[in-house]
Every structure is written in structure tokens, then in C-alpha cells.
Write a protein that holds these residues in place. Structure first.
Motif: not given
Length: 407
Positions: A384-388, A390-396
Motif C-alpha cells: 500500500q506504500f508503493a506510490d510513496f 516510488e516518489q522517494n526512489l525517484a528523488a534519491i
């Protein structure tokens, strides 16, 4: 006095309950249930033991549905006991009417899981065993049976020389069954018997919480100064949002204070008190207490408590102590991986799953350990935290590219 006895139609009628003298059968097993308005559950509970118990004893405390009829249709012997705000009294009545050599105590919203029956039969045949703890799976969602935690409960014990239970709410044997076992040259053992409990969320309804608060207050009037019940009362009143919670919490802390220098906890109930203290606002802490003091004591006394590790990490993170939070969450992850956490208390299983990896990833990111953060977030892709994540992975990865270009 409770005197009425109802029998299954295929069994002979018994005399009045108050005049029965039982001859116990050896290495046989009584399934004992205390019920009230459990018509939807009691049949399934009894069925889960079908063929593996020698009798079923049900005590009803005033059902106004067809609980009694359902129990009778499943071969139970049903006795009535008027409710009088005392769980210990009704349990003692229930256990006293077991005819067999052993008792298995079951709640109506529990069922025995497959694979446990043979172990029960093995346990009742062992002369050195006085009783056994079983693992109860507390489900947190009826829609997802995989979401549970396991909690140790004393449910199987010999019926002879059984001590009385005490406590209007959350009763227990007095003296403890372990003491009785030592006197008899026996032992109380841990087992792999497993129950599934479906009523955990329902137990937090306001009506049940209000009943619990009333019983806890009566218990403390009967026997003042009991630390276990002081903590339970504080927790229950907090859940109700009662203005009496502050005074109850203060009293529990006063009772614990003389033991703070001890190397080990004077009571396992201190763990629940620490959970409360780590979650409330600082200005609500009883006088003389601090979050850092609770953090240190909880880590020293209860290193394997999963909920306490979670609450310590939450406090450390809020305080900006990201390295401490990371270390605490890594410890929690290790306990989850090898199931070494304390199973004497129940907690929400989410703290051992995706939420753990999410918060651990955030800690690593805050510490600048980006590869470790990526590993945590990548584990969340199908949650359920997949979107969050992905956002963090993109930022990193943007940061990593920036660092590479600057290099």
C-alpha cells in the motif's frame, strides 16, 4: 446461586449443578467455554475441536439470543451462571464442572487451527506436564487472515488441584500454575498449539471498554494497589478518552517508581505502561518522568518487545535522532525476521511489515545512506506504500545523478 443445567438431547439428564460430584476420567479432555450472545461463533468454536475432546462444557451468563441452543446442538453441556461483574467467579464455576482429567479453555470467538489436535493429545498424555501455553493468532482484519500477531496464552491445564482464579477482569490463577507445577514435580510448558482469534477489533468497541473500565475499578476497590490492574485501567480509560485517565496513569507510575533501579522489570505489565508513556504528549507525563527515562528503561527491561521498539523508534525519529531510530528499527527488523520478539503481548502486525521498511528507508535517507534507503523502498513496490516508495526512489536517484554530475 447458579443451579440450572441443560443437557444435549442425546445425553442423560444430570441432577442440579450444585449437587454433582464428578469422577474424573484419566487423560481425557474437557473443552470449556464461557459465553454470552455468541450464537454466531460458538458452533464454529466447538466444531474446531470435534473428535478430539471428551466433553464440551459451556457456561452461559445471560444470552438473549440462541447461543444455548447452538451449543446444545453441538453436544455441549450448558450451565447457567448469572453475571455478577466477576470473570474469575464464572471461570471458577466453569472449570469446577469439568469432568475430565484436563481442561482446554476456549473463547467463543476462537477456533483451533489444523495441525494442533495431535499435539494436544500428546500433551495430555505427558505425566510431567501441569499445563501448556498455546499461541493465539489475533486477527486484525476479517478480510485478510494473514494479518495477525501471535500471543502466548495459558489455556491447557490439569483439572485436579487447579487453583482458583482471581480478578474481576483479566483473571489469573492464584497461586500461579507454575508454582503449583513445581510443588507437584511437574512443569508448565510452551506448545505449538495454535488458536485463531477473530474478535480482537470488536473488543475495542466503546461498550466493551466501558465494561472493562467498570470491572477494573471494582477490582482495584476490592484489592487496592495491584499494578497490573492499575495499568490496564489507565490504558482502558485512555482508549475511552476519559478525564479519569490521567489520575489512573499517575497511580500506576507511583506504584512502579520504587523499582526503577532494578536490573529487571518487577512486572511484565510495565511494558504496557511504557507503551502508553512513549505515546502521550510530554505535558501529560506524570511528574518526575521523562520520555528519555522511559526509552532507557524500556530498552533495558524489555529488549525483545516489538511494540516498545516501534514506539522508541517513533520517539527517536521525532526528536531528530535518526541514527538511534535506525538502530532501533534494525533491531525490530531482526526480531521480525527470526520471530524472536516477545509473544506474551499482542500488537498490530503492521509494525513488522511494510511500515517497518518504510520508516527504516526514511531513516537511511535522512542519514544520507542512499543505497540502504533504496533497498528498503524497493521492498515496498507491491504494498500500500508503493506510490510513496516510488516518489522517494525517484528523488534519491535524482540526488545520485546530481552527485555524479558534480563529481
Amino acid at each position: 446461586m447458579p443451579t440450572q443445567v441443560s443437557e444435549s438431547p442425546d445425553l442423560p439428564r444430570l441432577p442440579s449443578a450444585c449437587s454433582i460430584v464428578f469422577t474424573r476420567m484419566k487423560n481425557t479432555l474437557s473443552l470449556c467455554l464461557l459465553v454470552r450472545n455468541e450464537s454466531a461463533n460458538v458452533g464454529k468454536a466447538i466444531e474446531s475441536f470435534e473428535g478430539y475432546v471428551d466433553e464440551v462444557v459451556v457456561v452461559d451468563t445471560g444470552s438473549d439470543d440462541d447461543t444455548r441452543e447452538v451449543a446444545l446442538s453441538h453436544g455441549a453441556r450448558v450451565l447457567e451462571f448469572p453475571w455478577r461483574d466477576d470473570f474469575a467467579a464464572v471461570r471458577n464455576f466453569l472449570f469446577s464442572h469439568a469432568r475430565c482429567d484436563w481442561i482446554f479453555h476456549l473463547d467463543a470467538d476462537e477456533t483451533l487451527l489444523p495441525g494442533s489436535r495431535e499435539e494436544i493429545r500428546n500433551l495430555v498424555g505427558r505425566p510431567e506436564v501441569q499445563g501448556a501455553y498455546v499461541l493465539r493468532q489475533d486477527l486484525f482484519s476479517a478480510d485478510d487472515p494473514s494479518q495477525f500477531t501471535e500471543m502466548l496464552q495459558l489455556r491447557l491445564f490439569r483439572s485436579e488441584e487447579l487453583p482458583q482464579q482471581v480478578g474481576r477482569c483479566h483473571p489469573h490463577f492464584e497461586p500461579p500454575l507454575e508454582d503449583v507445577a513445581r510443588t507437584s514435580g511437574r512443569q508448565v510448558v510452551l506448545s505449538n498449539v495454535r488458536l485463531r482469534h477473530t474478535g480482537y477489533v470488536a473488543e475495542l468497541k466503546p461498550t466493551k471498554l466501558e465494561r472493562s473500565a467498570r470491572l477494573l475499578e471494582l477490582e482495584l476497590q476490592d484489592r487496592p494497589g495491584q499494578f497490573y490492574y492499575q495499568v490496564e485501567l489507565a490504558m482502558t480509560l485512555l482508549q475511552l478518552g476519559s478525564d479519569r485517565a490521567t489520575a489512573a496513569l499517575h497511580q500506576a507510575c507511583v506504584s512502579l517508581r520504587p523499582h526503577l533501579a532494578a536490573p529487571t522489570a518487577p512486572s511484565h505489565q510495565a511494558a504496557l505502561l511504557f507503551e502508553i508513556l512513549l505515546q502521550i504528549q510530554d505535558h501529560n507525563l506524570p511528574g518526575g518522568w521523562s520520555k528519555d527515562q522511559v526509552r532507557e528503561l524500556s530498552a533495558r527491561w524489555f529488549p525483545n518487545s516489538a511494540p516498545l521498539a516501534w514506539h522508541r523508534a517513533s520517539y527517536e525519529f521525532r526528536e531528530g535522532r535518526f541514527e538511534s531510530a535506525r538502530a532501533t528499527l534494525e533491531h525490530l527488523k531482526a526480531m521480525a525476521d527470526n520471530e524472536s520478539y516477545d509473544k506474551t503481548t499482542s500488537f498490530h502486525p503492521s509494525i513488522l511489515g511494510p511500515e517497518l521498511h518504510l520508516n527504516l528507508g526514511v531513516c537511511y535517507a535522512r542519514l544520507g545512506k542512499l543505497n540502504e534507503a533504496i533497498a528498503c523502498f524497493e521492498r515496498l513496490r507491491n504494498t500500500q506504500f508503493a506510490d510513496f516508495a516510488e516518489q522517494n526512489l525517484a528523488a534519491i536517484r535524482d540526488l545520485q545523478r546530481q552527485f555524479e554530475s558534480e563529481a
